[in-house]
Structure formats: C-alpha cells, structure tokens
Design a protein around this motif. Structure first.
Motif, PDB file in Angstrom:
ATOM      1  N   GLU A  95       0.811  -1.221   0.000  1.00 48.06           N
ATOM      2  CA  GLU A  95       0.000   0.000   0.000  1.00 48.06           C
ATOM      3  C   GLU A  95       0.843   1.269   0.000  1.00 48.06           C
ATOM      4  OE1 GLU A  95      -2.831   0.061   3.258  1.00 48.06           O
ATOM      5  OE2 GLU A  95      -3.239  -2.070   2.983  1.00 48.06           O
ATOM      6  N   LEU A  96       1.980   1.245   0.692  1.00 47.72           N
ATOM      7  CA  LEU A  96       2.685   2.489   0.997  1.00 47.72           C
ATOM      8  C   LEU A  96       4.063   2.648   0.365  1.00 47.72           C
ATOM      9  CD1 LEU A  96       1.889   2.513   4.831  1.00 47.72           C
ATOM     10  CD2 LEU A  96       0.715   3.825   3.039  1.00 47.72           C
ATOM     11  N   SER A  97       4.646   1.586  -0.156  1.00 45.86           N
ATOM     12  CA  SER A  97       6.046   1.685  -0.562  1.00 45.86           C
ATOM     13  C   SER A  97       6.247   1.284  -2.019  1.00 45.86           C
ATOM     14  CB  SER A  97       6.908   0.846   0.385  1.00 45.86           C
ATOM     15  OG  SER A  97       8.260   1.222   0.282  1.00 45.86           O
ATOM     16  N   THR A  98       7.473   0.955  -2.355  1.00 48.03           N
ATOM     17  CA  THR A  98       7.851   0.652  -3.735  1.00 48.03           C
ATOM     18  C   THR A  98       7.412  -0.749  -4.139  1.00 48.03           C
ATOM     19  OG1 THR A  98       9.992  -0.340  -3.175  1.00 48.03           O
ATOM     20  CG2 THR A  98       9.926   2.068  -3.397  1.00 48.03           C
ATOM     21  N   ASP A  99       7.488  -1.035  -5.414  1.00 46.06           N
ATOM     22  CA  ASP A  99       7.116  -2.362  -5.919  1.00 46.06           C
ATOM     23  C   ASP A  99       8.008  -3.467  -5.356  1.00 46.06           C
ATOM     24  OD1 ASP A  99       5.094  -1.253  -7.410  1.00 46.06           O
ATOM     25  OD2 ASP A  99       6.213  -1.246  -9.288  1.00 46.06           O
ATOM     26  N   ASP A 100       9.265  -3.152  -5.062  1.00 47.19           N
ATOM     27  CA  ASP A 100      10.199  -4.149  -4.539  1.00 47.19           C
ATOM     28  C   ASP A 100      10.089  -4.340  -3.019  1.00 47.19           C
ATOM     29  OD1 ASP A 100      11.251  -4.556  -7.082  1.00 47.19           O
ATOM     30  OD2 ASP A 100      12.784  -3.006  -6.827  1.00 47.19           O
ATOM     31  N   SER A 101       9.454  -3.411  -2.349  1.00 42.04           N
ATOM     32  CA  SER A 101       9.430  -3.440  -0.881  1.00 42.04           C
ATOM     33  C   SER A 101       8.705  -4.635  -0.270  1.00 42.04           C
ATOM     34  CB  SER A 101       8.848  -2.138  -0.336  1.00 42.04           C
ATOM     35  OG  SER A 101       9.738  -1.084  -0.617  1.00 42.04           O
TER      36      SER A 101
END
Length: 163
Positions: A118-124
């Motif tokens: 929901e809140l971060s990058t695609d890799d997170s």
C-alpha cells in the motif's frame, strides 16, 4: 477485496506517525500527544487508536533494540539506506513480532507485507517479507520470555484482544 480491520488501520496509522516523526526529526510519542489534543477540537483530525499508540510508544521505548534486530537481519543493506517507509514498517513488524503475543507471527508478517504494498515501492513487499522471514525465527523465544515475565507478575498486559 477484504475490508481492512481495526488493527490494520491502527498499524497503517502507526507507520504514518513513525514516518512523519522521522521526517520531522521529532518524537513519535509527541506526535501522538499533539494529534490527540488536536482531535479534541477538530473533527477533521482522526482520533489515535489505542493500538496505534501502543505500537508507537513501544517502538519509541526500544528503538535501539528494534533497530539492532533489524540491522542484524539485513543482507547487503544498512538501516539508514532503506526507504523511510520501509524502516517504519520493519520497526512496527519487529516490535509487534516480539511484543504482541496475542497476534500470530504470520499475521504480523502478512500485515507488514500488505502495508508495503500500500505504501512503498514495488520491490518493498518482497524485501520486507524476506527480512521478516529471518526475524520471525526469533519471535517464539522472545514471546515465550515475555509470557513468562508477565506470568511472574513483572508486567501487566493491557493489550486489546482484537486482531
């Protein structure tokens, strides 16, 4: 799509407060106090859920310990190099893994991955899942020690039973 539960919302708000405190270089506990004061006279300011406050206060009370655990489980990364939102999510999940005996460890990991989506990058999400996958191995021993300490009367557990 599943509707987010009360604890999911509380976790998300905790991440928001931890992130904001880091950006502003202030205490996340002070932010809770400020928000609670603002919410009294302003309906547009959301109330701080008790579980949000418990998480933030717990992390603030043991930031060095939580950060040490996270740092020792990072591979080819250092904590300061991580995106601030990922640090907040990892801090929340690590604290929750060790301190909330009423929440299954896999729920903690799943919630952290969901917050990363929901809140971060695609890799997170994959990164956070990997780090927590290593940290979760410590959780049973830490939780057992906490439970034994509480059974001995050393602390009082006032946590909500709602997951």
């Amino acid at each position: 799509m599943k509707k987010p539960g009360t604890r999911h919302k509380a976790r998300k708000r905790a991440v928001d407060l931890l992130f904001e405190a880091e950006v502003k270089n202030c205490s996340p506990v002070d932010l809770i106090v400020q928000r609670r004061e603002l919410a009294i006279g302003d309906d547009s300011v959301g109330k701080i859920n008790d579980y949000t406050a418990q998480i933030v206060e717990g992390i603030a009370g043991d930031t060095a310990g939580v950060d040490a655990v996270i740092s020792s489980h990072l591979k080819e990364w250092t904590l300061p190099r991580l995106p601030a939102v990922d640090r907040a999510i990892l801090r929340l999940a690590t604290w929750e893994l060790f301190n909330t005996v009423d929440v299954p460890t896999m729920v903690v990991v799943d919630e952290a991955v969901e917050l990363a989506k929901e809140l971060s990058t695609d890799d997170s999400p994959a990164f956070i899942n990997g780090v927590l996958g290593r940290i979760v191995l410590l959780a049973p021993q830490v939780r057992a020690a906490l439970t034994a300490e509480q059974a001995g009367g050393s602390t009082t557990d006032s946590r909500s039973q709602e997951s």
